[in-house]
Design an enzyme around this catalytic site. Sequence first.
Site, PDB file in Angstrom:
ATOM      1  N   LEU A  39      13.516   5.490   2.300  1.00  0.00           N
ATOM      2  CA  LEU A  39      12.688   6.436   1.555  1.00  0.00           C
ATOM      3  C   LEU A  39      11.226   6.070   1.768  1.00  0.00           C
ATOM      4  CD1 LEU A  39      12.344   8.727  -0.560  1.00  0.00           C
ATOM      5  CD2 LEU A  39      12.504   6.962  -2.330  1.00  0.00           C
ATOM      6  N   SER A  41       7.173   7.253   1.096  1.00  0.00           N
ATOM      7  CA  SER A  41       6.236   8.132   0.384  1.00  0.00           C
ATOM      8  C   SER A  41       5.023   8.406   1.263  1.00  0.00           C
ATOM      9  CB  SER A  41       5.810   7.502  -0.945  1.00  0.00           C
ATOM     10  OG  SER A  41       5.087   6.301  -0.725  1.00  0.00           O
ATOM     11  N   TYR A  85     -11.016   0.781  -4.611  1.00  0.00           N
ATOM     12  CA  TYR A  85      -9.891   0.783  -3.675  1.00  0.00           C
ATOM     13  C   TYR A  85      -9.380  -0.638  -3.455  1.00  0.00           C
ATOM     14  CZ  TYR A  85      -7.188   1.482   0.589  1.00  0.00           C
ATOM     15  OH  TYR A  85      -6.184   1.490   1.535  1.00  0.00           O
TER      16      TYR A  85
END
Length: 312
Positions: free
Chosen positions: A9, A11, A156
């Site tokens: 999986l 993203s 960030y």
Amino acid sequence: MADAPRTVLISGCSSGIGLELAVQLAHDPRQRYQVVATMRDLGKKGTLETAAGEALGQTLTVAQLDVCSDESVAQCLNCIQGGEVDVLVNNAGVGLVGPLEGLSLAAMQNVFDTNFFGAVRLVKAVLPSMKRRRQGHIVVVSSVMGLQGVVFNEVYAASKFAMEGFFESLAVQLLQFNIFISLVEPGPVVTEFEGKLLEQVSTAEFPGTDPDTLSYFRDLYLPASRELFHNVGQSPQDVAKVIVKVIGSARPPLRRRTNTRYTPLIALKAMDPSGSLYVRTSHCLLFRWPRLLNLGLRCLACSCFRTPVWPR
């Protein structure tokens, strides 16, 4: 008898590293992976589907996933056969750059909601099944900014530092369940998104920022950043190749940097535990000796610093 394909999986697959990784895994010659490539907006799936080619619907499926939504995560996992994920790749992320005074708290919170809490949300969702089966691999696309702070990238970098601390801590416990964590740490990655972002911030107002700081950002940081991306930047394809090697490893590493040309830029911090050497050198290069900084970046582009091909 061949092993069943591992369900991966991923993203953030609408572009960049996520897209390239999904396609490379789906085209694995040994067909070891069944890839679930996800993105928040399925309206952007066209590029991925084109790149996947004949793998689409065979070894690659596309699904909607918003890492900032518990409901979206649950719905995505329900679409996976058995709801079991063998390899989770936390790749979705957003950036934020600019003078701190000109950034809203809402924008900062969005970075953490996606980069940090989004990754945590996915891990919490897949961990019970991995623990029950006593196997699994969690790959986190972090950044060299999770190892060192970078001027005008405070928020960030903070989100990536949070990821590094969280997953390093979690890795100790999960070894007891035969679950591995790998933090992949790219340096600059050259994408269309990054180019547009640098152009946008070059003309942004950043209200509340004093003239000196705004000048430093526009006249010193942005040119240095463009030089960095030009001379040291990697392509998403190159980063994805490293991640493929990490996923296929029998004993996955906790950390893997993808770009050896960036190594000299992070060595200063390792050389001085106090951190002063890195901070003072970075300050001098950016604010006092920008021409020397540009020359150094061009030297890093020479062949002796090129990223090696990791052995299989």
